[in-house]
Design an enzyme around this catalytic site. Structure first.
Site, mmCIF file in Angstrom:
data_model
loop_
_atom_site.group_PDB
_atom_site.id
_atom_site.type_symbol
_atom_site.label_atom_id
_atom_site.label_comp_id
_atom_site.label_asym_id
_atom_site.label_seq_id
_atom_site.Cartn_x
_atom_site.Cartn_y
_atom_site.Cartn_z
ATOM 1 N N LYS A 157 -0.508 -11.845 5.872
ATOM 2 C CA LYS A 157 0.674 -10.994 6.025
ATOM 3 C C LYS A 157 1.775 -11.882 6.612
ATOM 4 C CE LYS A 157 1.431 -6.231 7.500
ATOM 5 N NZ LYS A 157 2.159 -5.757 6.338
HETATM 6 N N1 PMP Z 1 -0.094 -4.939 0.694
HETATM 7 C C1 PMP Z 1 0.981 -5.366 1.391
HETATM 8 C C2 PMP Z 1 1.855 -6.401 0.806
HETATM 9 C C3 PMP Z 1 1.259 -4.812 2.661
HETATM 10 O O1 PMP Z 1 2.317 -5.237 3.356
HETATM 11 C C4 PMP Z 1 0.409 -3.808 3.174
HETATM 12 C C5 PMP Z 1 0.711 -3.182 4.510
HETATM 13 N N2 PMP Z 1 0.094 -3.863 5.561
HETATM 14 C C6 PMP Z 1 -0.696 -3.412 2.413
HETATM 15 C C7 PMP Z 1 -0.909 -3.996 1.171
HETATM 16 C C8 PMP Z 1 -1.669 -2.381 2.919
HETATM 17 O O2 PMP Z 1 -2.473 -2.928 3.932
HETATM 18 P P1 PMP Z 1 -3.057 -2.011 5.089
HETATM 19 O O3 PMP Z 1 -3.805 -0.928 4.437
HETATM 20 O O4 PMP Z 1 -3.906 -2.922 5.895
HETATM 21 O O5 PMP Z 1 -1.876 -1.508 5.842
#
Ligand code: PMP
Length: 307
Positions: A157
């Site tokens: 991220k």
């Molecule tokens: N893909 C991206 C690019 C994101 O920024 C997020 C948000 N964190 C997600 C998927 C979903 O991840 P999560 O379920 O861990 O929030």
């Protein structure tokens, strides 16, 4: 936006107004930062605030920092401890969103990852409904490609990669859509601007594999586990663009978007044009699980206030 009262900043909790960086900060100039997004849900009958899978979130956060050659000297457990200390001061009695950020902190010119000091901040703010009160949304397929593992790893991220997400989101929003799905460099669907996605085809809940340039979402993982417990067949495999035109159901998953039904893709109606049975079952179970109302999944909920 409501600002928080406090921030964890440079090793201690300070008033939010004191958590400031200089304009030369490396992470701000070059996107050399990694972040997380964790929700906590207020349970009214129990008068308790529950963090949703914080250890899993912080494990991914530390993996993102590892990709950026950072060493915060923290473990998922120590990050959770700081978060609990911060929340003890904030005393929220509502749903909130926690934003940890690790950034290259030197105020210096020079693009690189090594030999630069790393810093950590954590703040908590009230959470919002990502798509307002919409029952289901309309997505397009973006003309922007998703960042590739060999360009900026989507698995991390990484702050700089969110310029890609912002291009995707604004093009979609300014063209009148709610959100966009992206194609990876192979031409398979990967994910939305800041969320994963699932489709139902021939009764099978299907999502792209972690090798298709997606963020390995904690919500995605939770949806797969909820589906297994509901006896819904699941499959992780590459998905073609036009499969989402002809699928029975489609939804987005993520910390911010939770489980959001998609009812139209590029002006094609998804399934019957209403929220389908598998989406409904997953969404309902997810909504209970995050608030610590699913006994089977109580291990996902970490209470904030001592009892
Ligand atoms: N893909 C991206 C690019 C994101 O920024 C997020 C948000 N964190 C997600 C998927 C979903 O991840 P999560 O379920 O861990 O929030």
């Amino acid at each position: 936006m409501d600002l928080p009262k406090y921030a964890f900043f440079q090793g201690k909790i300070v008033p939010y107004s004191e958590a400031k960086v200089g304009v030369l900060t490396h992470g701000l100039n070059y996107g050399t930062a990694a972040f997380g997004g964790i929700r906590a849900y207020w349970n009214e009958p129990e008068q308790q605030l529950y963090l949703f899978r914080p250890i899993e979130h912080y494990t991914r956060f530390l993996n993102s920092t590892k990709i950026l050659l950072m060493n915060l000297g923290q473990s998922p457990e120590s990050l959770l401890k700081i978060t609990l200390e911060l929340l003890a001061l904030e005393q929220y009695r509502r749903d909130i969103y926690i934003r940890p950020l690790a950034y290259k902190a030197d105020e210096s010119i020079g693009v690189k990852l090594h030999g630069i000091k790393d810093e950590l901040s954590i703040v908590a703010i009230p959470s919002i409904k990502y798509f307002g009160d919409k029952e289901g949304i309309h997505v397009t397929i973006s003309s922007w490609r998703r960042v590739d593992d060999n360009v900026i790893p989507a698995r991390g991220k990484i702050a700089g990669a969110y310029a890609n997400s912002a291009l995707i989101k604004s093009d979609a929003a300014l063209a009148g859509y709610d959100e966009a799905l992206t194609l990876n460099q192979d031409g398979h669907l990967s994910e939305g601007s800041a969320m994963n996605f699932f489709m139902v085809r021939n009764g099978v809940l299907t999502t792209p594999p972690v090798t298709d340039n997606i963020l390995e979402g904690i919500t995605r993982r939770s949806v797969l586990e909820l589906a297994a417990s509901l006896g819904i067949p699941v499959q992780e495999r590459p998905i073609d663009r036009t499969e989402v035109f002809v699928c029975e159901e489609l939804f987005l998953s993520g910390t911010a978007v939770e489980v959001t039904p998609v009812l139209q893709v590029d002006h094609r109606t998804v399934g019957e044009g209403k929220v389908g049975p598998i989406t409904t079952a997953i969404r309902q179970k997810f909504a209970k699980a995050v608030r610590a109302e699913e006994p089977e999944f109580r291990a996902w909920n970490v209470p904030v206030y001592p009892r």
